[in-house]
Design an enzyme around this catalytic site. Structure first.
Site, short mmCIF file in Angstrom:
data_model
loop_
_atom_site.label_atom_id
_atom_site.label_comp_id
_atom_site.label_asym_id
_atom_site.label_seq_id
_atom_site.Cartn_x
_atom_site.Cartn_y
_atom_site.Cartn_z
CG ASP A 74 62.12 27.93 -9.23
OD1 ASP A 74 63.08 28.32 -8.55
OD2 ASP A 74 61.95 26.74 -9.55
CG ASP A 124 68.05 24.99 -10.71
OD1 ASP A 124 68.49 24.72 -11.84
OD2 ASP A 124 68.75 25.49 -9.81
#
Length: 179
Positions: free
Chosen positions: A9, A11
């Protein structure tokens, strides 16, 4: 032999991005321009450079984000200075489940036994929780060591036949419960 895949991922897992006047007064590693002349001040999670370097030795690296392409690319172009990220997937690759954006690892076209997803948001791995390596959300703590745990796990898991079994063993050792 095909490399196993680590999907990361963006953020709150690899970086923390903030906008506005107060964000620029805090520590940040670089700045990007977003839509409507908005500036984002991006802080790299501690050990992210080492993570990318170490993973590239034994894994195919995918960044799978719910962010938009222009925003994510602006960050990844500055983050991936050694060009070790093999694939970038964005919001349009996520699956909508109600209001949530879920990362369906089946869309990668690989056997799920060869894939893990490192993410801070449990909604992201709702479809394949057994493939999830959860991390705490990164919000700027410079003493954060979560990515060192990911590096350690991935170093140990390079020879396993099924990444899901390695994740299961890791969770049991640490008594991590995934809903």
């Amino acid at each position: 032999m095909m490399k196993k895949i680590v999907a990361l991922d963006l953020d709150h897992t690899l970086v923390y991005a903030r906008s506005g006047y107060f964000a620029q007064r805090n520590h940040y590693d670089f700045m990007i321009r977003g839509g409507c002349f908005k500036s984002w001040y991006v802080q790299k999670r501690p050990h992210v450079d080492r993570l990318l370097t170490e993973l590239a030795k034994n894994y195919k690296i995918i960044v799978f984000t719910a962010a938009t392409k222009d925003y994510a690319d602006a960050i990844l172009d500055k983050l991936d200075v050694n060009n070790v990220i093999d694939v970038r997937l964005y919001r349009d690759s996520c699956t909508r489940m109600g209001r949530a954006l879920v990362k369906d690892l089946a869309k990668l076209g690989q056997e799920l036994k060869n894939v893990i997803l490192v993410d801070d948001n449990p909604v992201s791995y709702k479809l394949q929780p057994e493939n999830a390596f959860p991390v705490e959300a990164f919000t700027g703590d410079l003493s954060d060591k979560q990515l060192l745990e990911v590096i350690d796990f991935c170093d140990k898991a390079t020879t396993c036949k099924d990444m899901r079994e390695a994740i299961w063993k890791h969770r049991n050792e640490l008594k991590i419960v995934i809903d």
